[in-house]
Design a protein around this motif. Structure first.
Motif, short mmCIF file in Angstrom:
data_model
loop_
_atom_site.label_atom_id
_atom_site.label_comp_id
_atom_site.label_asym_id
_atom_site.label_seq_id
_atom_site.Cartn_x
_atom_site.Cartn_y
_atom_site.Cartn_z
N THR A 16 0.73 -1.05 -0.15
CA THR A 16 -0.03 0.09 0.00
C THR A 16 1.03 1.17 -0.03
O THR A 16 0.19 2.40 -0.20
CB THR A 16 -0.92 0.15 1.17
N ASP A 92 -0.35 2.37 5.25
CA ASP A 92 -1.63 1.91 4.70
C ASP A 92 -2.59 2.98 4.52
O ASP A 92 -3.86 2.34 4.14
CB ASP A 92 -2.10 0.50 5.33
N GLY A 125 -9.24 -2.36 0.89
CA GLY A 125 -7.92 -2.75 0.36
C GLY A 125 -8.17 -1.90 -0.74
O GLY A 125 -6.90 -1.78 -1.57
N HIS A 212 -8.05 -3.65 7.17
CA HIS A 212 -7.54 -4.92 6.41
C HIS A 212 -7.27 -6.17 7.42
O HIS A 212 -7.02 -5.84 8.81
CB HIS A 212 -6.32 -4.67 5.57
#
Length: 314
Positions: A16, A92, A125, A212
């Protein structure tokens, strides 16, 4: 002159990290904003991603192979930062267009604030929005007095980590992030800063907080006793700062919210705990406490996006 430093702790975030850095395109203006990425000896190509983006962003990469967790790498970034104002951005998460400008404008409007906050989105995601993530501070930009902000934030950490800005000196004066709080180090910092002065707030949703399966909440919470302690420590450190009836209510709501969090996590890991003690604690709040518990803990706003994420993965 650099006005804002963006500290990004990095460890094996290749999946990410590119999107995180890409979200700073057009916002990190040379001379006004710097990015300090602290790499904890990543072995998955994260360092190469950082170096590629350093060619077009005002990005410095620091190596911190001896750091053991994100709190230590963040503190290393805080010490190396040059800007008087700091925001943290995890590998992320993402910022949305206009975030930097909005926060610097908020700081100009409310220079007396000890903490500047905005709202955020939960994202999955694929960067799809799952729900809203923010403290219940209302739908208008305003300056919130220290006691009111503390009474709200003490109940539950409803501030997305990429949705805050603070003074570097104020964070370093207290030793930076508490390195024993893997789950609540940011919450502990928000509470400490809210005790020092008012909180400036804008309801604009300017960041995405990613949910996630590999998040620290999921992986780190397997030790239920440690997870419970992660909540109790900030409550104990900062709860006494509020006196009178307001303080007693905030501490009781915070204890109930922590109990709800523990109950949910215990079920996530297949080790459900007896619910009767928690129900008794909630019942003792009385009818006048149930509404504030729902509002200040934002339990539904935090739970529903996670259920949506699970459904999409399933």
């Amino acid at each position: 002159m650099t006005r804002l430093s963006v500290v990004i702790p990095v460890y094996n975030g290749a999946a990410t990290l590119g999107r995180t850095l890409g979200s700073l395109d057009g916002q990190a203006r040379l001379g006004e904003v710097e990015i300090v990425a602290v790499d904890q000896a990543s072995g998955d190509g994260s360092r190469e991603i950082l170096e590629r983006h350093a060619a077009r962003l005002p990005l410095r990469v620091l190596d911190a192979p001896d750091c053991r967790n994100w709190m230590q790498t963040t503190n290393a970034g805080l010490r190396a930062a040059r800007g008087p104002l700091v925001s943290m951005l995890h590998q992320d998460d993402i910022w949305l267009p206009g975030r930097v400008a909005a926060m610097l404008t908020l700081a100009e409007r409310h220079p007396e604030a000890a903490l500047w906050l905005h709202a955020a989105w939960f994202i999955d995601g694929q960067d799809r929005r799952l729900g809203r993530f923010s403290p219940p501070f209302g739908r208008r930009a305003r300056l919130i007095d220290s006691e009111t902000a503390l009474a709200t934030l003490l109940v539950q950490n409803t501030v997305a980590l990429p949705a805050a800005m603070f003074r570097r000196e104020a964070a370093l004066a207290r030793g930076g992030l508490s390195e024993d709080l893997w789950y609540t180090a940011d919450w502990d910092l928000w509470l400490a800063l809210a005790r020092q002065g008012p909180v400036a707030w804008t309801p604009e949703r300017l960041a995405g907080f990613r949910i996630h399966a590999g998040s620290q909440t999921v992986t780190g919470s397997r030790d239920l006793e440690d997870f419970a302690a992660q909540h109790q420590i900030p409550l104990a450190r900062h709860g006494a700062a509020l006196g009178g009836r307001r303080g007693r209510q905030a501490r009781a709501l915070g204890a109930a919210a922590a109990g709800i969090n523990l109950a949910l996590v215990s079920r996530l890991h297949g080790r459900p705990r007896p619910v009767w003690p928690l129900l008794g604690e909630i019942l003792r709040l009385g009818p006048l406490g149930w509404g504030p518990l729902l509002v200040r803990s934002q339990i539904l706003q935090r739970l529903v996006p996670r259920l949506r994420a699970l459904r999409r993965r399933g």
